[in-house]
Motif scaffolding. Structure first.
Motif, mmCIF file in Angstrom:
data_model
loop_
_atom_site.group_PDB
_atom_site.id
_atom_site.type_symbol
_atom_site.label_atom_id
_atom_site.label_comp_id
_atom_site.label_asym_id
_atom_site.label_seq_id
_atom_site.Cartn_x
_atom_site.Cartn_y
_atom_site.Cartn_z
ATOM 1 N N UNK A 112 0.822 -1.203 0.000
ATOM 2 C CA UNK A 112 0.000 0.000 0.000
ATOM 3 C C UNK A 112 0.861 1.260 0.000
ATOM 4 N N UNK A 113 2.008 1.194 0.645
ATOM 5 C CA UNK A 113 2.871 2.375 0.749
ATOM 6 C C UNK A 113 3.422 2.815 -0.596
ATOM 7 N N UNK A 114 3.343 1.949 -1.603
ATOM 8 C CA UNK A 114 3.827 2.312 -2.927
ATOM 9 C C UNK A 114 2.854 3.239 -3.657
ATOM 10 N N UNK A 115 1.670 3.380 -3.114
ATOM 11 C CA UNK A 115 0.623 4.165 -3.770
ATOM 12 C C UNK A 115 0.274 5.407 -2.964
ATOM 13 N N UNK A 116 -0.134 6.449 -3.672
ATOM 14 C CA UNK A 116 -0.555 7.684 -3.035
ATOM 15 C C UNK A 116 -1.746 8.271 -3.768
ATOM 16 N N UNK A 117 -2.059 9.503 -3.449
ATOM 17 C CA UNK A 117 -3.183 10.200 -4.082
ATOM 18 C C UNK A 117 -4.471 9.390 -3.962
ATOM 19 N N UNK A 118 -4.734 8.878 -2.787
ATOM 20 C CA UNK A 118 -5.902 8.035 -2.568
ATOM 21 C C UNK A 118 -7.188 8.822 -2.738
ATOM 22 N N UNK A 119 -8.173 8.157 -3.354
ATOM 23 C CA UNK A 119 -9.511 8.723 -3.396
ATOM 24 C C UNK A 119 -10.208 8.526 -2.057
ATOM 25 N N UNK A 120 -11.458 8.995 -1.974
ATOM 26 C CA UNK A 120 -12.200 8.919 -0.715
ATOM 27 C C UNK A 120 -12.886 7.565 -0.540
ATOM 28 N N UNK A 121 -12.954 6.793 -1.604
ATOM 29 C CA UNK A 121 -13.563 5.473 -1.531
ATOM 30 C C UNK A 121 -15.022 5.471 -1.919
ATOM 31 N N UNK A 122 -15.488 4.296 -2.331
ATOM 32 C CA UNK A 122 -16.897 4.101 -2.644
ATOM 33 C C UNK A 122 -17.345 2.786 -2.004
ATOM 34 N N UNK A 123 -18.478 2.805 -1.355
ATOM 35 C CA UNK A 123 -18.962 1.652 -0.595
ATOM 36 C C UNK A 123 -19.650 0.649 -1.516
ATOM 37 N N UNK A 124 -19.259 -0.600 -1.389
ATOM 38 C CA UNK A 124 -19.925 -1.710 -2.072
ATOM 39 C C UNK A 124 -20.472 -2.652 -1.005
ATOM 40 N N UNK A 125 -21.762 -2.915 -1.091
ATOM 41 C CA UNK A 125 -22.400 -3.816 -0.143
ATOM 42 C C UNK A 125 -23.106 -4.917 -0.925
ATOM 43 N N UNK A 126 -22.746 -6.166 -0.618
ATOM 44 C CA UNK A 126 -23.330 -7.310 -1.307
ATOM 45 C C UNK A 126 -24.187 -8.073 -0.312
ATOM 46 N N UNK A 127 -25.458 -8.161 -0.595
ATOM 47 C CA UNK A 127 -26.376 -8.856 0.305
ATOM 48 C C UNK A 127 -26.524 -10.316 -0.113
#
Length: 127
Positions: free
Chosen positions: A111-126
């Motif tokens: 993970x440390x090799x990456x930067x400029x992270x987005x805020x994320x998007x939630x995925x929920x599988x029922x």
């Protein structure tokens, strides 16, 4: 520098599909390997897949092969993650990020090799 914004998450039944998008701004996008990651409830963030600046090289985590497909459209400054045959254990926040080194090829990574992270998007599988 590149800025990334994820979208496309939501609630889906097991067996369904979703396509996530990672929209980029910034002059280095077309020179950057972009990765998708996810963090499930109570777990560490984990690598999903990465795609090279041209789209010509792709690397998946072993557990993601077969159901997930990463792609990119540099004309639209967007990277996609197509997720099929979703399972409840795919429930997570999905993030995209840019490799810190321009033109670095996709491969085993931390993970440390990456930067400029987005805020994320939630995925929920029922189930």
């Amino acid at each position: 520098q590149v800025q990334l914004v994820e979208s496309g998450g939501g609630l889906v039944q097991a067996g369904g599909s979703l396509r996530l998008s990672c929209a980029a701004s910034g002059r280095t996008f077309s020179m950057s390997t972009i990765g998708w990651f996810r963090r499930a409830p109570g777990k560490e963030r984990e690598f999903v897949a990465a795609i090279s600046w041209s789209g010509g090289s792709i690397y998946y985590a072993d557990s993601m092969k077969g159901r997930f497909t990463i792609s990119r459209d540099n004309a639209k400054n967007t990277v996609y993650l197509q997720m099929n045959s979703l399972k409840p254990e795919d429930t997570a926040i999905y993030y995209c990020a840019a490799h810190r080194v321009l033109y670095f090829p996709p491969g085993p990574t931390g993970l440390a090799d990456f930067g400029s992270w987005g805020q994320g998007t939630q995925v929920t599988v029922s189930s």
